[in-house]
Design a protein around this motif. Structure first.
Motif, PDB file in Angstrom:
ATOM      1  N   LEU A 101     -48.193 -83.749  32.800  1.00 30.00           N
ATOM      2  CA  LEU A 101     -47.744 -83.434  31.428  1.00 30.00           C
ATOM      3  C   LEU A 101     -48.909 -83.529  30.442  1.00 30.00           C
ATOM      4  CD1 LEU A 101     -44.287 -85.303  31.402  1.00 30.00           C
ATOM      5  CD2 LEU A 101     -44.720 -82.846  31.553  1.00 30.00           C
ATOM      6  N   ASN A 102     -49.874 -84.430  30.755  1.00 29.34           N
ATOM      7  CA  ASN A 102     -51.059 -84.582  29.879  1.00 29.34           C
ATOM      8  C   ASN A 102     -52.161 -83.580  30.227  1.00 29.34           C
ATOM      9  OD1 ASN A 102     -49.886 -86.649  28.540  1.00 29.34           O
ATOM     10  ND2 ASN A 102     -50.861 -88.268  29.770  1.00 29.34           N
ATOM     11  N   GLY A 103     -51.924 -82.780  31.256  1.00 28.14           N
ATOM     12  CA  GLY A 103     -52.920 -81.770  31.646  1.00 28.14           C
ATOM     13  C   GLY A 103     -54.123 -82.331  32.402  1.00 28.14           C
ATOM     14  N   GLN A 104     -53.963 -83.536  33.014  1.00 30.04           N
ATOM     15  CA  GLN A 104     -55.092 -84.113  33.785  1.00 30.04           C
ATOM     16  C   GLN A 104     -55.007 -83.583  35.233  1.00 30.04           C
ATOM     17  OE1 GLN A 104     -53.759 -88.124  32.567  1.00 30.04           O
ATOM     18  NE2 GLN A 104     -55.884 -88.520  31.996  1.00 30.04           N
ATOM     19  N   TRP A 105     -55.328 -82.314  35.384  1.00 32.66           N
ATOM     20  CA  TRP A 105     -55.056 -81.631  36.641  1.00 32.66           C
ATOM     21  C   TRP A 105     -55.895 -82.119  37.811  1.00 32.66           C
ATOM     22  CZ3 TRP A 105     -50.556 -79.763  36.763  1.00 32.66           C
ATOM     23  CH2 TRP A 105     -49.967 -79.244  35.606  1.00 32.66           C
ATOM     24  N   LEU A 106     -57.136 -82.538  37.547  1.00 29.04           N
ATOM     25  CA  LEU A 106     -57.981 -83.024  38.647  1.00 29.04           C
ATOM     26  C   LEU A 106     -57.381 -84.301  39.253  1.00 29.04           C
ATOM     27  CD1 LEU A 106     -60.476 -82.842  40.402  1.00 29.04           C
ATOM     28  CD2 LEU A 106     -61.801 -83.999  38.605  1.00 29.04           C
ATOM     29  N   ALA A 107     -56.943 -85.208  38.346  1.00 24.97           N
ATOM     30  CA  ALA A 107     -56.336 -86.454  38.822  1.00 24.97           C
ATOM     31  C   ALA A 107     -55.042 -86.163  39.580  1.00 24.97           C
ATOM     32  CB  ALA A 107     -56.060 -87.381  37.637  1.00 24.97           C
ATOM     33  N   VAL A 108     -54.246 -85.224  39.045  1.00 22.93           N
ATOM     34  CA  VAL A 108     -52.990 -84.866  39.724  1.00 22.93           C
ATOM     35  C   VAL A 108     -53.286 -84.332  41.133  1.00 22.93           C
ATOM     36  CG1 VAL A 108     -50.995 -83.308  39.698  1.00 22.93           C
ATOM     37  CG2 VAL A 108     -51.773 -84.371  37.576  1.00 22.93           C
TER      38      VAL A 108
END
Ligand SMILES: Nc1nc2c(ncn2[C@@H]2O[C@H](COP(=O)(O)OP(=O)(O)OP(=O)(O)O)[C@@H](O)[C@H]2O)c(=O)[nH]1
Length: 353
Positions: A40-47
């Motif tokens: 939801l926060n857009g932290q795609w690398l971590a996801v």
């Protein structure tokens, strides 16, 4: 051939598989909400890192469950989780650093202590090197706390290992002689039978019984009898090959498994055992002989039938005068031998001795 004490491996493997499945389930439950929040926060690398890690853990858990091979799966999970968490610390900073404690604890439950210590040390060092702590005291606190957690986990894993070893030895070893007991014999005989039949290799099983042992107890006492039984087990072990296995079936009766051994090889090996037993006193000045019945593995055998044929041959050896080796397949047909086995057990009397 399997490890001499296959049950050791089973006990250890079952505990580790349970830990792997629990860890996989808790990881999914614990990490999914954070992955959703980061998405939801857009932290795609971590996801991406968290999703790949969860999939990797799930794959290893599935493999361990299917194959019962827990050691490799546990080690892969530990290396993978430490690598991913080190990467997450680099990507996300201090917010994920507290997970280090959980990972360090889990490492010692899933992998051998050496690997767990190595991976935990690398993870803690990464966290210390890559996290910008607010104050030096916070860094020192994290360093000391994480090393203490690692130490406690190490000690706990070591104590668990000691207890597991003790439990194994209670379950599979005969306390008097230290060799495998009836339970480990059943497991190893079943394993050997399956393996040898599949490979088309010969194998021989022998039942060994000390002669006139009742008289030993009666004349010299139960303690001398016990020492003779222990001496017998040591003597047999000293003159067999490394891959042969000896078990105490109970009382003064033993079972010897000779893998990869046909009739003529077994004849030589068993005559050597018989000769070694009677050549020197087993205890004090007490010279005892042994009778041996043997049976080569046949294609339609299951292990109880294989053992029963050897046991039947033992009674031929006893009937023929003791202190000798008899092979199954001599005089009687299988049905007759089975009858002899049952009848022989109930009809023998001390006068026979
Ligand atoms: N000291 C000692 N004696 C045992 C143990 N287990 C069984 N025995 C004894 O072993 C003896 C076995 O006697 P039997 O089965 O009659 O056979 P045997 O006197 O050896 O005679 P054969 O087998 O016919 O030569 C019995 O007296 C049992 O009490 C043990 O752990 N320690």
């Amino acid at each position: 051939m399997k490890h001499p004490f296959a049950l050791d491996n089973r006990l250890g493997a079952d505990v580790r598989i349970a830990m792997i499945l629990l860890f996989a389930a808790l990881t999914v439950v614990g990490i999914t909400p954070f992955a959703v929040m980061r998405a939801l926060n857009g932290q795609w690398l971590a996801v991406a890192l968290e999703v790949v890690m969860m999939l990797g853990i799930a794959a290893c858990a599935g493999h361990a469950w299917r194959t019962r091979e827990s050691a490799v799966a546990g080690s892969i999970i530990v290396v993978m989780v430490c690598t991913f968490y080190a990467a997450l610390i680099v990507v996300l900073g201090p917010s994920v650093t507290p997970w280090v404690f959980v990972v360090v604890m889990a490492n010692f439950m899933l992998a051998p202590r050496l690997l767990a210590t190595g991976c935990s040390t690398v993870l803690i060092a990464t966290a210390l090197g890559m996290t910008s702590f607010a104050q030096p005291a916070a860094m020192a606190t994290f360093a000391v706390a994480s090393v203490l957690v690692m130490l406690f986990a190490f000690i706990f894993a070591s104590l668990t290992e000691v207890q597991r070893t003790l439990l194994e030895s209670l379950v599979i070893r005969d306390p008097l002689t230290g060799i495998g007991n009836r339970r480990s014999m059943e497991i190893e005989l079943a394993d050997a039978l399956k393996g040898h039949l599949a490979r088309g290799e010969p194998a021989t099983v022998a039942v060994l019984d000390l002669d006139h042992f009742k008289q030993v107890n009666d004349r010299y006492g139960h303690d001398a009898g016990d020492r003779a039984i222990k001496g017998f087990a040591d003597r047999v072990q000293a003159c067999i090959r490394k891959r042969d296995r000896v078990f105490r079936l109970g009382g003064e009766e033993f079972v010897l498994l000779l893998p990869g051994t046909d009739h003529s090889g077994a004849r030589v090996a068993l005559e050597k055992v018989r000769d070694a037993v009677q050549a020197e006193p087993l205890v004090d000045q007490l010279r005892i002989t042994t009778s041996i019945g043997a049976a080569m593995l046949e294609p339609d055998d299951d292990w109880p039938r294989w053992l029963a044929r050897a046991d039947s041959a033992l009674y031929q050896a006893k009937d023929a005068g003791r202190d000798r080796v008899s092979f199954d397949g001599g005089l009687a047909r299988p049905g007759e031998r089975r009858l002899r086995l049952v009848a022989g057990r109930s009809q023998r009397s001390p006068e026979d001795d």
